[in-house]
Design an enzyme around this catalytic site. Structure first.
Site, short mmCIF file in Angstrom:
data_model
loop_
_atom_site.label_atom_id
_atom_site.label_comp_id
_atom_site.label_asym_id
_atom_site.label_seq_id
_atom_site.Cartn_x
_atom_site.Cartn_y
_atom_site.Cartn_z
N ASN A 23 48.82 40.01 38.49
CA ASN A 23 48.72 39.19 37.29
C ASN A 23 47.88 37.93 37.49
O ASN A 23 48.04 36.94 36.78
CB ASN A 23 50.12 38.79 36.78
CG ASN A 23 50.99 40.00 36.51
OD1 ASN A 23 50.54 40.96 35.90
ND2 ASN A 23 52.23 39.97 36.99
N ARG A 24 46.99 38.00 38.48
CA ARG A 24 46.10 36.87 38.80
C ARG A 24 46.87 35.62 39.24
O ARG A 24 46.32 34.52 39.24
CB ARG A 24 45.18 36.54 37.62
CG ARG A 24 44.23 37.68 37.24
CD ARG A 24 43.31 38.02 38.41
NE ARG A 24 42.29 39.00 38.06
CZ ARG A 24 42.38 40.30 38.33
NH1 ARG A 24 43.48 40.78 38.91
NH2 ARG A 24 41.40 41.12 38.02
N LEU A 25 48.12 35.78 39.64
CA LEU A 25 48.91 34.66 40.16
C LEU A 25 48.79 34.66 41.68
O LEU A 25 49.75 34.88 42.41
CB LEU A 25 50.37 34.76 39.69
CG LEU A 25 50.56 34.65 38.18
CD1 LEU A 25 52.04 34.80 37.82
CD2 LEU A 25 50.02 33.31 37.67
#
Length: 221
Positions: free
Chosen positions: A192-194
């Site tokens: 989630n691009r975290l």
């Protein structure tokens, strides 16, 4: 029509980077990651790194160079001092180095100051280079304009004849740079691009050339 690349996506799931697990010394953390990739038998050139400099007009310029050694004194690579890269560094020694290791979904960024290595250190490395690469250092006036590929091939042929059965000396304009780190950032891809990002900076009270203590900070992805 502009090329639409919206469908190029990848989810990163191969690892995590926790502050609690990170080495206190960033060089130890770098070596840990470097060794993990080396042991994975990755097909990529694991010592390839991007080196970014500023040119005479103030524009950043990035190219891939090969890391040839690292320790607490810095990260080493070799080049022609008269090349654009060499001139940029001599004029403006602040540089950045970055590694991208897609097999483990990791990046490392290092900022620091570059200094020329000693003639003795450059000689030691030059002597173990393949003979073809040694002669190539004499052939190429790196970054200069040349008329054709034929020009290089003719110079190579002439120098191979000149150094036939002779030791190839290191050109005076060719040698090493050592980048002394002033900061590191380690990046681990996450879902989630975290992504996980840890930054190392010298402790405020440690203003020595080679910091002995570092502050570790987590950055937002």
């Amino acid at each position: 029509m502009a090329e639409n690349l919206h469908h190029y996506r990848k989810s990163y799931k191969k690892g995590v980077l926790r502050k609690l697990d990170a080495a206190q010394d960033p060089l130890d953390q770098f070596k840990r990651w470097f060794d993990e990739l080396k042991d994975s038998n990755s097909a990529i050139e694991i010592n390839a790194m991007h080196c970014t400099t500023l040119d005479s007009e103030g524009f950043p310029r990035t190219r891939v160079v090969l890391l040839k050694g690292f320790d607490h004194q810095g990260f080493q690579f070799f080049t022609n001092y008269n090349s654009q890269k060499g001139r940029d560094i001599i004029r403006h020694p602040q540089v950045s180095l970055s590694f991208f290791w897609p097999d483990l979904e990791r990046q490392v960024h290092i900022k620091g100051r570059a200094e020329q290595m000693s003639a003795e250190e450059s000689d030691t490395y030059f002597d173990v280079r393949p003979r073809g690469s040694q002669i190539g250092a004499h052939v190429s006036d790196q970054s200069s304009v040349i008329e054709s590929r034929t020009y290089l091939e003719q110079r190579l042929e002439a120098l191979e004849a000149e150094y036939l059965d002779k030791k190839v000396p290191r050109p005076e304009h060719w040698g090493g740079f050592r980048v002394i780190p002033e900061g590191y950032e380690f990046w681990q891809g996450r879902e989630n691009r975290l992504h996980d990002r840890l930054r190392y900076r010298p402790a405020l009270q440690d203003d020595s050339k080679f910091p002995k203590s570092w502050i570790i900070e987590r950055l937002a992805p």
